[in-house]
Design a protein around this motif. Structure first.
Motif, short mmCIF file in Angstrom:
data_model
loop_
_atom_site.label_atom_id
_atom_site.label_comp_id
_atom_site.label_asym_id
_atom_site.label_seq_id
_atom_site.Cartn_x
_atom_site.Cartn_y
_atom_site.Cartn_z
N LEU A 1 87.41 -10.94 11.85
CA LEU A 1 87.65 -11.79 12.98
C LEU A 1 87.77 -11.19 14.18
O LEU A 1 87.06 -11.76 15.21
N THR A 2 88.15 -9.73 14.15
CA THR A 2 87.88 -9.00 15.46
C THR A 2 86.42 -8.78 15.83
O THR A 2 86.07 -9.16 17.19
N LYS A 3 85.67 -8.33 14.78
CA LYS A 3 83.94 -8.43 15.33
C LYS A 3 83.58 -9.77 15.73
O LYS A 3 82.86 -9.78 16.55
N ALA A 4 83.94 -10.91 14.91
CA ALA A 4 83.52 -12.14 15.48
C ALA A 4 83.95 -12.37 16.88
O ALA A 4 83.09 -12.95 17.70
N LEU A 5 85.05 -12.11 17.23
CA LEU A 5 85.75 -12.41 18.40
C LEU A 5 84.85 -11.49 19.51
O LEU A 5 84.66 -11.98 20.37
N LEU A 6 84.48 -10.28 19.39
CA LEU A 6 83.83 -9.31 20.01
C LEU A 6 82.48 -9.76 20.20
O LEU A 6 81.83 -9.85 21.53
N ASN A 7 81.84 -10.18 19.24
CA ASN A 7 80.40 -10.73 19.29
C ASN A 7 80.34 -12.03 20.10
O ASN A 7 79.43 -11.99 20.96
N GLU A 8 81.29 -12.82 19.92
CA GLU A 8 81.31 -14.01 20.59
C GLU A 8 81.51 -13.81 22.12
O GLU A 8 80.89 -14.27 23.19
N SER A 9 82.30 -12.99 22.50
CA SER A 9 82.79 -12.73 23.97
C SER A 9 81.48 -11.75 24.49
O SER A 9 80.93 -12.05 25.65
N ALA A 10 80.83 -10.89 23.72
CA ALA A 10 79.74 -10.21 24.20
C ALA A 10 78.71 -11.34 24.59
O ALA A 10 78.07 -11.03 25.67
N ARG A 11 78.43 -12.02 23.76
CA ARG A 11 77.17 -13.06 23.91
C ARG A 11 77.45 -14.03 25.49
O ARG A 11 76.57 -13.84 25.98
N PHE A 12 78.82 -14.33 25.61
CA PHE A 12 78.90 -14.78 26.70
C PHE A 12 78.80 -13.88 28.18
O PHE A 12 78.21 -14.32 29.14
N CYS A 13 79.01 -12.61 27.83
CA CYS A 13 78.98 -11.65 29.05
C CYS A 13 77.72 -11.30 29.27
O CYS A 13 77.18 -11.39 30.49
N GLU A 14 77.22 -11.24 28.09
CA GLU A 14 75.54 -11.05 28.27
C GLU A 14 74.63 -11.98 28.79
O GLU A 14 73.91 -11.85 29.73
N ASP A 15 75.10 -13.18 28.35
CA ASP A 15 74.18 -14.30 28.93
C ASP A 15 74.65 -15.20 30.01
O ASP A 15 73.76 -15.69 30.77
N ILE A 16 75.99 -15.21 30.12
CA ILE A 16 76.41 -15.81 31.24
C ILE A 16 76.90 -15.06 32.54
O ILE A 16 76.42 -15.36 33.60
N LEU A 17 77.52 -14.20 32.16
CA LEU A 17 78.28 -13.30 33.32
C LEU A 17 77.14 -12.27 33.70
O LEU A 17 76.93 -12.34 35.21
N ALA A 18 76.59 -11.62 33.14
CA ALA A 18 75.53 -10.61 33.57
C ALA A 18 74.62 -10.94 34.64
O ALA A 18 74.55 -10.50 35.51
N PRO A 19 73.97 -12.35 34.10
CA PRO A 19 72.93 -12.41 35.30
C PRO A 19 73.53 -13.14 36.58
O PRO A 19 72.70 -12.93 37.56
N LEU A 20 74.90 -13.11 36.75
CA LEU A 20 75.37 -13.66 38.08
C LEU A 20 75.70 -12.45 38.79
O LEU A 20 76.36 -12.49 40.05
N SER A 21 75.55 -11.17 38.32
CA SER A 21 76.24 -10.05 39.02
C SER A 21 75.30 -9.65 40.31
O SER A 21 76.18 -9.66 41.42
#
Lengths: 597, 597
Positions: free
Chosen positions: B36-56
């Motif tokens: 579960l921890t890894k699943a949460l990390l993966n999901e968060s990482a996807r959001f951060c890489e795909d949605i947040l990083a391009p707005l930096s």
């Protein structure tokens, strides 16, 4: 930024008391006595403080604009430049034959320090001109000199140096800009240069570009590079301006700082140029000005260290926050000024020791620039040149790295306020960051120092340098107060020779040992060199205190700063010796593809 | 900036292999197994890489705007925040009683690292909310919790912490904002706060400000400070939003970086608030969240070290420039990739060793945050709390200082290109510079560590820490490859105790000795602590290599990086011991008025 007050007292200390420039100038430029030198410094400082410094923050905010293919500099830059030219500053250290005042280069270097401290971005316009003039003076034909030097020296025109292309900076052997002979002795240049400081602007009527390019039959690599003069406007036989040449500013780079300077992408599109010096010797010829340019970049380190220090000092004296642990220093106020706190003092003393130490280092070099150019005998000129060949990469690398550290400490003294634009220290830090990148990164300086200079000469180029230190340490007239410094330098002198031999021996087995040690070695040399200078400063201060000087406080501050340097800065050599000796394996063992997973 | 790839493999190494978080979570949150921890990390990482990083980068360029008294965040920030809330991220580590998921704080810290690495300025909006929620959870009345927590936890509202005023940052005892009782149990607040991160914006319907202010009868200084909750919109009894409260954004600060975050001057003009916790205990209460905020600032150091490292690594593998001195590494290309050059590797390895080392340090602390909160016995909770009280100022001060060094090295790897905005590394450096200023400067952390924690406890608070090191060094199961590390740490452990006693003895004579040693001491502790962590990482990697792991390269890279750390970074302690021992005199002898002439 709080109003800048150029550090004339400290400059005079370094020039006259420490390095005896009055006697030095008596040899090379007899008219330049102490009184005239001081008058020139005062006049320049007034101009820099009153005219240039107020344009620094606005220049940062406004930046340069590209409008219809022409670069517009920030408000006030052009007027200031006109005043600068009217006062004759561009011609100060230039050849009298073409209208210059013929004063020593060293004086020009000190003047550049003043304007750099007041407004670095602005200073880069006349600064780049000096590089172009120096190159034409050194390598131009009589015709080229007559065509370009008078207007450059008067400041009517400015100059640039066009080296970098998108795919090559350090490795100029890769450059692609082509120069094709057109049959009348001139050449047609085509290619794109980037990062061209002062590449276009509205300060002057014409801009004279010195361009690195390749002839059609040129050998590959660095042996096939030639220098060309390419003016923005061609010059008619009578010296008047002719047609617009095929060189234009394609865009302005968006940079971290030095916004007031136009950093251009320059497109050469069949631009007419003439060959400067011998074909295919361009890289070699370029190095005659590159060494001066590197000292110029070192001045940037001093400039930002000094202006940051002044701002931080003023703030630390005024900002009331917290109580001194050793008892209230401002008992009637709501709190003590933060300069009461030891850690704020640590930051301020670091900035002070570094900016004054850097200044000594730069003037040490500047004196040798004069000697290398003008000394009576070839031996003396060579000795100065040898010293310069070692001091220049140290000064460039070490001073620009520590200038950034110092500028960052200045910001730190402000706490959160340092992060806000209105105080000017964040601009100071942004402006400063370029210094260890251009004119050869710190890594490039370090390879030049350790590889090309020290190891390739079998250590001989270190000789003049280490003799200075030995001479100081063994001087029987040294006051007893100097013993700790002499002892420390004696130990380091021996260690330094040992470390150098150690790297030399390893490098015979594995050339990567040079690169692995190089930057730490450069910094190590810098700290020892600056230690030597601070020891000399202490000696000079002790001598002055032994007289009935009415500036006891000034000299005692020199002693306190020398002590601080030896106790708080010089111990950095302890770490550097350890990391240098750790060798190349810890850098090279990891395959490039395994740095991240 | 090149596309960010969040370092999940390294995060898993630190979490599961080094610090055994799976077993740890089994004690405190049984549902949170590794999968579960890894699943949460993966999901968060996807959001951060795909949605947040391009707005930096766009967030930096566009910045925030104040339009008709309301702050507009950069394009895309609001949508991203909505997606973040929809996915339930704000509630992750918050109390289940008010709608939170009740997962451990440590997991929230790791998630914050991910979003911080992708887009620091954006992360500060939910980040400040966490501080406000934590404070209300810890000190709010039931009514306050019911009124504010559900909407904060869902992310519908956000929060801020309003501490600083123009004349006081570190020295909060000077603050002037007044809170006057209006008779119905509420208070009217008047005053001006500055540097309020996320102080106003358009991401959420309401903003809940936690404000430090003074009651009319409050004692002077830090003992007269109280905490208040002041919402942007008042909240009706049914939970719906009421009238606009008397708090408004007067202006946005113009900052060096983090332009995407609105740093506000907030004017409180008779704003209605309620007292949070006991009157006049505000500063004390504030420290319950301040320690978490300091760990949050440490994450910023990791974030910028990591994102800078990734950019520099990608560039260094691709940029062709020069030939390796030990023979061509890319013989068919025009030049070798610059990662072939030892000095570029020195810079990359430094960034790698620091960013991975910082991560280990943060997770070491994060685990103790859980234990201090949830362990079964008060002894265990106290032990974790003691450890945290020492680790927090080290992590905050050391990591933010080295984060800046690392970000600057990343820029340096790019040469002149690093100074140009398009590569993103100059933004990374600008964004990073705030971290060692806010939530207490490095100097404040250092005084907290050495003065308040270590010396005031007679060294007792060091015990848990030094025992960890002793335990590691004396472990009979250590493989022989670990001996150099254990030997080095054993020596440093003894030296460390000696240095601490030395300062303690001096401080009895002169309290300024504490401040004089403090920052160097903090850094010294940091290097030893990180050395201990790298030694443990090496031990873990050796154990994995002894199995038939199919990730041999990953673990060998850990060994190479540990070696690099011990040979190239840890020797910095040599200098620090020398400067710490040099004492306060070299800082205090110069009168404040004699720092410049």
């Amino acid at each position: 930024m709080s109003k800048i007050k150029l550090p004339l007292r400290d400059i005079e200390f370094a020039l006259f008391e420490l390095f005896h420039f009055e006697e030095h100038y008596a040899d090379y430029c007899p008219s330049l006595d102490r009184s005239l030198t001081k008058a020139l410094l005062n006049e320049s400082a007034r101009f820099c403080e009153d005219i240039l410094a107020p344009l620094s923050a606005s220049g940062d905010t406004e930046g340069c604009r590209l409008v219809d293919g022409e670069v517009i500099t920030p408000a006030g830059f052009k007027t200031a430049y006109q005043q600068y030219c009217d006062a004759g500053w561009p011609s100060l250290a230039r050849s009298a034959e073409f209208g210059g005042q013929g004063l020593p280069q060293s004086l020009g270097i000190v003047m550049n320090e003043l304007s750099a401290t007041a407004n670095y971005a602005w200073t880069m316009y006349p600064g780049l001109s000096q590089g172009a003039m120096h190159t034409i003076e050194s390598h131009g034909s009589d015709f080229q000199k007559q065509t370009y030097l008078p207007a450059l020296i008067s400041g009517e025109w400015t100059g640039t140096m066009c080296l970098t292309e998108a795919h090559c900076g350090t490795d100029l052997g890769l450059l692609k800009t082509k120069a094709t002979p057109v049959g009348d002795g001139s050449f047609s240049l085509t290619g794109t240069k980037i990062f061209i400081s002062s590449g276009d602007h509205d300060l002057a009527q014409n801009i004279v570009h010195i361009v690195l390019a390749r002839l059609p039959d040129a050998p590959a690599g660095t042996k096939g590079i030639s220098l060309f003069i390419v003016p923005k406007f061609t010059v008619n036989a009578d010296g008047s301006l002719g047609a617009r040449n095929g060189v234009s500013c394609g865009s302005l780079e968006h940079k971290m700082g030095i916004h007031g300077n136009a950093t251009c992408v320059l497109n050469f599109d069949g631009a007419v140029g003439t060959l400067l010096g011998e074909a295919n010797k361009g890289l070699h010829l370029m190095f005659t000005f590159m060494n001066l340019a590197r000292l110029g970049a070192a001045l940037q380190g001093i400039a930002h260290a000094e202006s940051g220090f002044q701002a931080a000092l003023n703030y630390s004296r005024e900002r009331l926050q917290g109580r001194s642990l050793s008892g209230a220093k401002n008992p009637t106020g709501v709190a003590d000024p933060i300069i009461s706190h030891p850690d704020v003092r640590r930051m301020l003393m670091t900035q002070k020791a570094l900016s004054e130490g850097m200044r000594m280092m730069a003037y040490f070099a500047a004196k040798r620039v004069d000697i290398a150019q003008h000394a009576a005998t070839p031996e003396k000129r060579q000795m100065a040149q040898d010293m310069l060949s070692v001091v220049t990469p140290i000064a460039k690398g070490f001073i620009t790295e520590l200038g950034f550290e110092s500028a960052s400490l200045a910001l730190q003294c402000f706490g959160g306020h340092g992060y806000i634009k209105e105080w000017g220290v964040e601009q100071n830090l942004r402006d400063c960051r370029i210094a260890s990148l251009y004119e050869g990164t710190t890594g490039v300086q370090a390879l030049d120092l350790l590889g090309r200079k020290i190891l390739l000469s079998d250590g001989k180029l270190m000789d003049g340098f280490t003799k200075c230190i030995q001479h100081f340490c063994q001087d029987p007239t040294n006051a007893p107060e100097l013993s700790p410094y002499a002892d420390s330098l004696t130990r380091l002198h021996t260690e330094w020779l040992g470390v150098t031999q150690h790297i030399g021996a390893l490098a015979q087995q594995n050339p990567d040992e040079v690169g692995a040690a190089s930057v730490d070695y450069l910094m190590y040399c810098g700290y020892i060199f600056m230690g030597y200078l601070w020891a000399r400063a202490a000696k000079t201060a002790l001598a002055a205190l032994a007289t009935s000087s009415d500036e006891q406080d000034f000299y005692r501050a020199k002693l306190a700063t020398a002590r601080f340097y030896f106790e708080r800065i010089l111990p950095r050599t302890l770490t550097l010796v350890a990391t240098i000796k750790s060798g190349a394996n810890n850098l090279m063992e990891l395959p490039a593809e395994q740095f991240a997973f």
